[in-house]
Scaffold this active site. Structure first.
Site, PDB file in Angstrom:
ATOM      1  N   CYS A   1      38.795  36.340  26.403  1.00  0.00           N
ATOM      2  CA  CYS A   1      37.941  37.448  26.562  1.00  0.00           C
ATOM      3  C   CYS A   1      36.464  37.085  26.950  1.00  0.00           C
ATOM      4  CB  CYS A   1      37.959  38.479  25.417  1.00  0.00           C
ATOM      5  SG  CYS A   1      37.512  37.874  23.861  1.00  0.00           S
TER       6      CYS A   1
ATOM      7  N   CYS B   1      37.723  39.892  30.725  1.00  0.00           N
ATOM      8  CA  CYS B   1      36.861  38.707  31.149  1.00  0.00           C
ATOM      9  C   CYS B   1      36.452  38.699  32.633  1.00  0.00           C
ATOM     10  CB  CYS B   1      37.321  37.418  30.788  1.00  0.00           C
ATOM     11  SG  CYS B   1      38.627  36.970  31.756  1.00  0.00           S
TER      12      CYS B   1
ATOM     13  N   CYS C   1      37.322  34.487  34.834  1.00  0.00           N
ATOM     14  CA  CYS C   1      38.716  33.644  34.376  1.00  0.00           C
ATOM     15  C   CYS C   1      39.044  32.925  35.621  1.00  0.00           C
ATOM     16  CB  CYS C   1      39.609  34.631  33.967  1.00  0.00           C
ATOM     17  SG  CYS C   1      39.164  35.309  32.620  1.00  0.00           S
TER      18      CYS C   1
END
Length: 140
Positions: free
Chosen positions: A15, A89, A93
Site C-alpha cells: 500500500c 498504491c 507498484c
C-alpha cells in the site's frame, strides 16, 4: 512419490504508506499460515510509523505490531514474490510479467477511529483466509 522440495509461496502486500492495510494483511497471513507462506509488506511512500489505531485493533486479536516499521517497496521484493497484493498504491507498484497480482480495494484506516478500523481489519482477515486456502489447500 517424489522427493522434490516443496516451495513455500511468497506473498507481498503493498500500500502507499505501509502503515495500515498492508501491515494488517501481512500480520494476519503470517499468523494464519504459521510458516506455510512467506509474507512481506512494503509501501510506495512509507510513513514513519505504523498507524496507532491499526496497532491497537491488531493487539485486540493478539497480534503485536509494535516492532513493525513501514518499509520502502523495492523491485527485489516484487521479484521475490509469487503473489503481489496491492491496496491502493496506484501506478507506484512495479509490474513484472509472470507474477500474480491482486488489487484489494480497501478503505484506508488513516485518521479513522478504532470502531472504523475494526471492520477494515476483519475484511482483510477474511480475504487473507481465502487467499491462504488457495495457496495452501487444506490437507497439504
Amino acid at each position: 512419490m517424489t522427493d522434490e522440495p516443496t516451495t513455500v509461496p511468497e506473498v507481498l502486500f503493498v500500500c502507499v504508506h505501509n502503515a495500515g492495510r498492508s501491515q494488517m494483511a501481512a500480520a494476519l497471513l503470517a499468523h494464519h499460515a504459521a510458516g506455510a507462506v512467506r509474507v512481506s509488506s512494503a509501501g510506495s511512500a512509507p510513513a514513519d510509523t505504523i498507524n496507532p489505531a491499526v496497532r491497537e485493533v491488531m493487539a485486540e486479536i493478539g497480534l503485536d505490531l509494535s516492532r513493525e516499521v513501514p518499509k520502502k517497496l523495492s523491485t527485489d521484493a516484487v521479484e521475490a514474490a509469487d503473489v503481489v497484493i496491492t491496496m491502493g498504491c496506484g501506478d507506484a507498484c512495479p509490474v513484472f510479467p509472470g507474477k500474480r497480482y491482486l488489487d484489494w480495494e480497501l478503505t484506508d484506516p488513516a485518521g479513522k477511529a478504532l470502531e472504523d478500523v475494526r471492520p477494515i481489519r476483519d475484511d482483510i482477515d477474511a480475504r487473507v483466509r481465502n487467499l491462504l486456502r488457495e495457496l495452501v489447500p487444506p490437507g497439504e
